[in-house]
Scaffold this motif. Structure first.
Motif, PDB file in Angstrom:
ATOM      1  N   LEU A 171     -10.240  -0.010   4.072  1.00  0.00           N
ATOM      2  CA  LEU A 171     -10.380   0.085   5.530  1.00  0.00           C
ATOM      3  C   LEU A 171      -9.480   1.185   6.099  1.00  0.00           C
ATOM      4  CD1 LEU A 171     -10.668  -3.677   6.580  1.00  0.00           C
ATOM      5  CD2 LEU A 171     -12.487  -1.974   6.352  1.00  0.00           C
ATOM      6  N   LEU A 172      -8.313   1.348   5.477  1.00  0.00           N
ATOM      7  CA  LEU A 172      -7.404   2.419   5.932  1.00  0.00           C
ATOM      8  C   LEU A 172      -8.103   3.787   5.837  1.00  0.00           C
ATOM      9  CD1 LEU A 172      -4.670   3.376   6.954  1.00  0.00           C
ATOM     10  CD2 LEU A 172      -3.804   3.291   4.603  1.00  0.00           C
ATOM     11  N   GLU A 173      -9.022   3.917   4.896  1.00  0.00           N
ATOM     12  CA  GLU A 173      -9.808   5.158   4.736  1.00  0.00           C
ATOM     13  C   GLU A 173     -10.497   5.601   6.020  1.00  0.00           C
ATOM     14  OE1 GLU A 173     -10.468   7.345   2.172  1.00  0.00           O
ATOM     15  OE2 GLU A 173      -8.605   6.369   1.557  1.00  0.00           O
ATOM     16  N   ARG A 174     -10.732   4.621   6.929  1.00  0.00           N
ATOM     17  CA  ARG A 174     -11.456   4.951   8.160  1.00  0.00           C
ATOM     18  C   ARG A 174     -10.662   4.502   9.400  1.00  0.00           C
ATOM     19  NH1 ARG A 174     -16.635   3.236   8.558  1.00  0.00           N
ATOM     20  NH2 ARG A 174     -17.168   2.849   6.376  1.00  0.00           N
ATOM     21  N   SER A 175      -9.336   4.419   9.274  1.00  0.00           N
ATOM     22  CA  SER A 175      -8.565   3.828  10.382  1.00  0.00           C
ATOM     23  C   SER A 175      -7.422   4.693  10.873  1.00  0.00           C
ATOM     24  CB  SER A 175      -7.959   2.492   9.929  1.00  0.00           C
ATOM     25  OG  SER A 175      -8.954   1.583   9.550  1.00  0.00           O
ATOM     26  N   THR A 219      -5.428   8.397   7.198  1.00  0.00           N
ATOM     27  CA  THR A 219      -5.624   9.181   5.970  1.00  0.00           C
ATOM     28  C   THR A 219      -5.088  10.591   6.230  1.00  0.00           C
ATOM     29  OG1 THR A 219      -7.735  10.094   6.647  1.00  0.00           O
ATOM     30  CG2 THR A 219      -7.790   7.971   5.532  1.00  0.00           C
ATOM     31  N   ALA A 220      -4.859  11.333   5.163  1.00  0.00           N
ATOM     32  CA  ALA A 220      -4.352  12.699   5.329  1.00  0.00           C
ATOM     33  C   ALA A 220      -5.345  13.550   6.130  1.00  0.00           C
ATOM     34  CB  ALA A 220      -4.101  13.317   3.957  1.00  0.00           C
ATOM     35  N   ALA A 221      -6.621  13.407   5.839  1.00  0.00           N
ATOM     36  CA  ALA A 221      -7.626  14.247   6.516  1.00  0.00           C
ATOM     37  C   ALA A 221      -7.694  13.920   8.014  1.00  0.00           C
ATOM     38  CB  ALA A 221      -8.988  14.048   5.866  1.00  0.00           C
ATOM     39  N   MET A 222      -7.694  12.643   8.336  1.00  0.00           N
ATOM     40  CA  MET A 222      -7.781  12.266   9.763  1.00  0.00           C
ATOM     41  C   MET A 222      -6.477  12.622  10.479  1.00  0.00           C
ATOM     42  SD  MET A 222     -10.315   8.966   9.938  1.00  0.00           S
ATOM     43  CE  MET A 222      -9.104   7.715   9.885  1.00  0.00           C
ATOM     44  N   MET A 223      -5.356  12.458   9.766  1.00  0.00           N
ATOM     45  CA  MET A 223      -4.059  12.772  10.377  1.00  0.00           C
ATOM     46  C   MET A 223      -3.924  14.269  10.651  1.00  0.00           C
ATOM     47  SD  MET A 223      -1.554  11.455  11.748  1.00  0.00           S
ATOM     48  CE  MET A 223      -1.341   9.731  11.346  1.00  0.00           C
ATOM     49  N   LYS A 224      -4.578  15.077   9.852  1.00  0.00           N
ATOM     50  CA  LYS A 224      -4.538  16.529  10.076  1.00  0.00           C
ATOM     51  C   LYS A 224      -5.139  16.850  11.456  1.00  0.00           C
ATOM     52  CE  LYS A 224      -5.888  20.779   7.879  1.00  0.00           C
ATOM     53  NZ  LYS A 224      -6.840  21.368   6.960  1.00  0.00           N
ATOM     54  N   GLU A 225      -6.236  16.211  11.778  1.00  0.00           N
ATOM     55  CA  GLU A 225      -6.860  16.418  13.092  1.00  0.00           C
ATOM     56  C   GLU A 225      -5.990  15.815  14.205  1.00  0.00           C
ATOM     57  OE1 GLU A 225      -9.563  18.225  14.021  1.00  0.00           O
ATOM     58  OE2 GLU A 225      -9.434  18.902  11.948  1.00  0.00           O
ATOM     59  N   TYR A 226      -5.441  14.646  13.935  1.00  0.00           N
ATOM     60  CA  TYR A 226      -4.577  13.941  14.903  1.00  0.00           C
ATOM     61  C   TYR A 226      -3.409  14.840  15.312  1.00  0.00           C
ATOM     62  CZ  TYR A 226      -1.759   9.832  16.488  1.00  0.00           C
ATOM     63  OH  TYR A 226      -1.002   8.919  17.198  1.00  0.00           O
ATOM     64  N   THR A 262       0.857  -1.191   0.000  1.00  0.00           N
ATOM     65  CA  THR A 262       0.000   0.000   0.000  1.00  0.00           C
ATOM     66  C   THR A 262       0.888   1.233   0.000  1.00  0.00           C
ATOM     67  OG1 THR A 262      -1.776  -1.119   1.180  1.00  0.00           O
ATOM     68  CG2 THR A 262      -1.745   1.282   1.341  1.00  0.00           C
ATOM     69  N   LYS A 263       0.532   2.178  -0.867  1.00  0.00           N
ATOM     70  CA  LYS A 263       1.293   3.437  -0.917  1.00  0.00           C
ATOM     71  C   LYS A 263       0.688   4.413   0.072  1.00  0.00           C
ATOM     72  CE  LYS A 263       3.074   4.248  -5.631  1.00  0.00           C
ATOM     73  NZ  LYS A 263       4.379   3.732  -5.358  1.00  0.00           N
ATOM     74  N   ILE A 264       1.549   4.961   0.939  1.00  0.00           N
ATOM     75  CA  ILE A 264       1.047   6.030   1.805  1.00  0.00           C
ATOM     76  C   ILE A 264       1.961   7.246   1.649  1.00  0.00           C
ATOM     77  CG2 ILE A 264      -0.129   4.598   3.542  1.00  0.00           C
ATOM     78  CD1 ILE A 264       2.384   4.921   5.236  1.00  0.00           C
ATOM     79  N   ASP A 265       1.400   8.413   1.908  1.00  0.00           N
ATOM     80  CA  ASP A 265       2.165   9.648   1.739  1.00  0.00           C
ATOM     81  C   ASP A 265       2.846  10.007   3.059  1.00  0.00           C
ATOM     82  OD1 ASP A 265       3.139  12.130   1.038  1.00  0.00           O
ATOM     83  OD2 ASP A 265       1.249  13.122   1.513  1.00  0.00           O
ATOM     84  N   ASP A 292       4.364  12.589   4.051  1.00  0.00           N
ATOM     85  CA  ASP A 292       4.153  13.956   4.556  1.00  0.00           C
ATOM     86  C   ASP A 292       2.859  14.082   5.337  1.00  0.00           C
ATOM     87  OD1 ASP A 292       6.439  15.045   3.670  1.00  0.00           O
ATOM     88  OD2 ASP A 292       5.615  15.748   1.755  1.00  0.00           O
ATOM     89  N   SER A 293       1.828  13.445   4.812  1.00  0.00           N
ATOM     90  CA  SER A 293       0.507  13.724   5.402  1.00  0.00           C
ATOM     91  C   SER A 293      -0.106  12.545   6.167  1.00  0.00           C
ATOM     92  CB  SER A 293      -0.460  14.147   4.286  1.00  0.00           C
ATOM     93  OG  SER A 293      -0.559  13.118   3.327  1.00  0.00           O
ATOM     94  N   GLN A 294       0.476  11.346   6.038  1.00  0.00           N
ATOM     95  CA  GLN A 294      -0.229  10.194   6.608  1.00  0.00           C
ATOM     96  C   GLN A 294       0.463   9.510   7.790  1.00  0.00           C
ATOM     97  OE1 GLN A 294      -1.358   8.393   2.451  1.00  0.00           O
ATOM     98  NE2 GLN A 294      -2.725   7.532   3.989  1.00  0.00           N
ATOM     99  N   ILE A 295       1.681   9.932   8.110  1.00  0.00           N
ATOM    100  CA  ILE A 295       2.400   9.291   9.230  1.00  0.00           C
ATOM    101  C   ILE A 295       2.764  10.343  10.263  1.00  0.00           C
ATOM    102  CG2 ILE A 295       4.406   7.903   9.925  1.00  0.00           C
ATOM    103  CD1 ILE A 295       4.801   7.057   7.076  1.00  0.00           C
ATOM    104  N   THR A 296       2.578  10.019  11.527  1.00  0.00           N
ATOM    105  CA  THR A 296       3.111  10.864  12.597  1.00  0.00           C
ATOM    106  C   THR A 296       3.903   9.983  13.563  1.00  0.00           C
ATOM    107  OG1 THR A 296       1.275  12.416  12.425  1.00  0.00           O
ATOM    108  CG2 THR A 296       2.527  12.461  14.489  1.00  0.00           C
ATOM    109  N   ILE A 297       5.113  10.419  13.862  1.00  0.00           N
ATOM    110  CA  ILE A 297       5.951   9.700  14.836  1.00  0.00           C
ATOM    111  C   ILE A 297       5.507  10.128  16.238  1.00  0.00           C
ATOM    112  CG2 ILE A 297       8.332   9.233  15.611  1.00  0.00           C
ATOM    113  CD1 ILE A 297       7.872   8.452  12.667  1.00  0.00           C
ATOM    114  N   THR A 298       5.411   9.158  17.134  1.00  0.00           N
ATOM    115  CA  THR A 298       4.878   9.429  18.483  1.00  0.00           C
ATOM    116  C   THR A 298       5.813   8.866  19.553  1.00  0.00           C
ATOM    117  OG1 THR A 298       3.689   7.328  18.547  1.00  0.00           O
ATOM    118  CG2 THR A 298       2.493   9.231  17.624  1.00  0.00           C
ATOM    119  N   PRO A 299       5.690   9.390  20.779  1.00  0.00           N
ATOM    120  CA  PRO A 299       6.470   8.786  21.865  1.00  0.00           C
ATOM    121  C   PRO A 299       5.828   7.485  22.346  1.00  0.00           C
ATOM    122  CG  PRO A 299       5.239  10.678  22.660  1.00  0.00           C
ATOM    123  CD  PRO A 299       4.946  10.568  21.198  1.00  0.00           C
ATOM    124  N   GLY A 300       5.877   6.456  21.505  1.00  0.00           N
ATOM    125  CA  GLY A 300       5.374   5.131  21.851  1.00  0.00           C
ATOM    126  C   GLY A 300       4.010   4.830  21.244  1.00  0.00           C
TER     127      GLY A 300
END
Ligand code: PMP
Ligand code: GLN
Length: 381
Positions: free
Chosen positions: A219-223, A246-253, A81-84, A86-94
């Protein structure tokens, strides 16, 4: 000064309780899940290097760009699966933080979240602190499979989220393609978001393919899909993970994330960005940990416990109701104090403390540690 508790029913996590007891009684700790063997020296050297070369200031709020690019490449290799980055991943403290942030991003007071029990101990408090309501469904004992008919019955207009976890802590159960099909048919046409806790994605055994939500773009569309570097690289103390959506959900995250921790440890991200290009390291992890499971399983045959087969994670559960009536908490404490071996009572993963008389043991240990532990258990009466 009085504080009105936001979590009035919550005590100290069972992991801390049992690890403290293990220290107090000098017991072998097969309770809390963490490896007792050394992590890879090359990865440690890369962190040292990064620090010496001056990577010691804030990283990008969403995570070091190079690390996110490399993670996107890893996701494509592993799950096609291709993910972007810039917009779809956030690194977190755990991973725990990644999950908390997803729940906090989505949940409004009164929302319902379907949670399967036994459940990793942070899930329910994370839901409740956001004013939402956990709707609890017991996995079917003893194989800990999901009763999908019950899920169908409990879904309603208030259901905002379903939380899944595969490979599963504490049971080692893994989801199959059929489970994904069932999930897909339940969420289709609803506003339900999926929270998929995949911190043990590479710790999967018996040649089973990990059913990552990342395999399924629909499913990733809603996960929100949550991961932990700690599990993959034997460094649970690093407390570093990531979330994909998704980029839209990650923006809120990221709105929640940026005003909580803002950014994560820079030198470790620099080191991981280089280290994760080594595919061998995670592709062979399942086999490496399966050998430990099998070694432990073999040793446990000499004890009175009965195994409940694990297919992934750090853990295997064992039942004992055939030889004593004690509660699982009582037995876990007795084993620690009198036999010098710490485990985790599985009732701690149920809100109403359902006790099937099962203990969870962590086998992510050196062989000598496992031998030492089981040598004590053999004498159990
Ligand atoms: N989910 C599960 C099921 C876990 O077992 C763990 C391990 N503690 C986590 C999330 C969190 O991982 P981390 O230590 O990276 O917060
Ligand atoms: N995930 C680990 C376990 O299940 C422990 C994590 C923790 O102590 N919070 O044992």
């Amino acid at each position: 000064m009085q504080i009105y508790s936001k979590l009035p029913d919550v005590g100290t996590t069972i992991f801390t309780v049992m690890s403290s007891l293990a220290v107090e009684y000098n017991a072998v700790n097969l309770g809390q899940g963490f490896p007792d063997f050394r992590m890879n020296e090359a990865l440690i050297a890369l962190v040292n290097d990064a620090m010496k070369k001056g990577s010691n200031q804030y990283a990008h709020m969403s995570g070091l760009p190079l690390l996110r690019e490399r993670l996107a490449e890893k996701v494509e290799r592993s799950y096609h699966t291709k993910i972007d980055p810039d917009s779809q991943i956030t690194i977190t403290p755990g991973g725990t933080y990644a999950i908390f942030t997803a729940l906090t991003t989505v949940l409004q007071p009164g929302d319902e979240v379907i949670v399967f029990e036994p459940a990793y101990d942070s899930y329910i408090p994370n839901i409740e602190i956001n004013g939402a309501k956990p709707v609890l469904i017991s996995l079917q004992y003893p194989d800990y499979s999901i009763p999908w008919d019950e899920v169908r019955q409990k879904v309603n207009a208030r259901t905002r989220m379903i939380m899944i976890n595969s490979p599963h802590n504490p049971t080692g159960a893994v989801l199959s393609e059929n489970d994904i099909e069932q999930l897909r048919s339940i969420v289709a046409g609803t506003k339900i978001i999926i929270l998929s806790d995949e911190v043990y994605e590479h710790l999967i055994f018996d040649e089973i393919q990990h059913q990552s939500i990342l395999r399924y773009p629909d499913l990733l569309e809603r996960s929100f899909v949550c991961f932990s570097f700690g599990k993959t690289y034997h460094c649970t103390g690093w407390k570093l993970g990531y979330c994909i959506s998704t980029a839209a959900m990650m923006k809120e995250y990221r709105k929640v994330h940026q005003f909580n921790c803002f950014s994560c440890d820079t030198p470790k991200q620099v080191a991981l960005a280089e280290y994760i290009t080594n595919q061998e390291e995670y592709v062979t992890l399942g086999k490496f940990m399966q050998e430990k499971r099998d070694f432990f399983r073999e040793l446990m045959k000499a004890t009175p416990f009965k195994g409940i087969p694990s297919h992934g994670s750090y853990f295997e559960c064992y039942s004992y109701g055939h030889f004593t009536d004690e509660s699982d908490k009582a037995l876990a404490i007795r084993l620690t104090k009198e036999y010098g071996i710490a485990s985790i009572p599985v009732s701690a993963f149920y809100k109403n403390a359902t006790d099937h008389k099962v203990l969870r043991f962590c086998f992510a240990k050196k062989e000598e540690t496992l031998e030492k532990a089981v040598a004590k258990l053999i004498h159990l009466r």
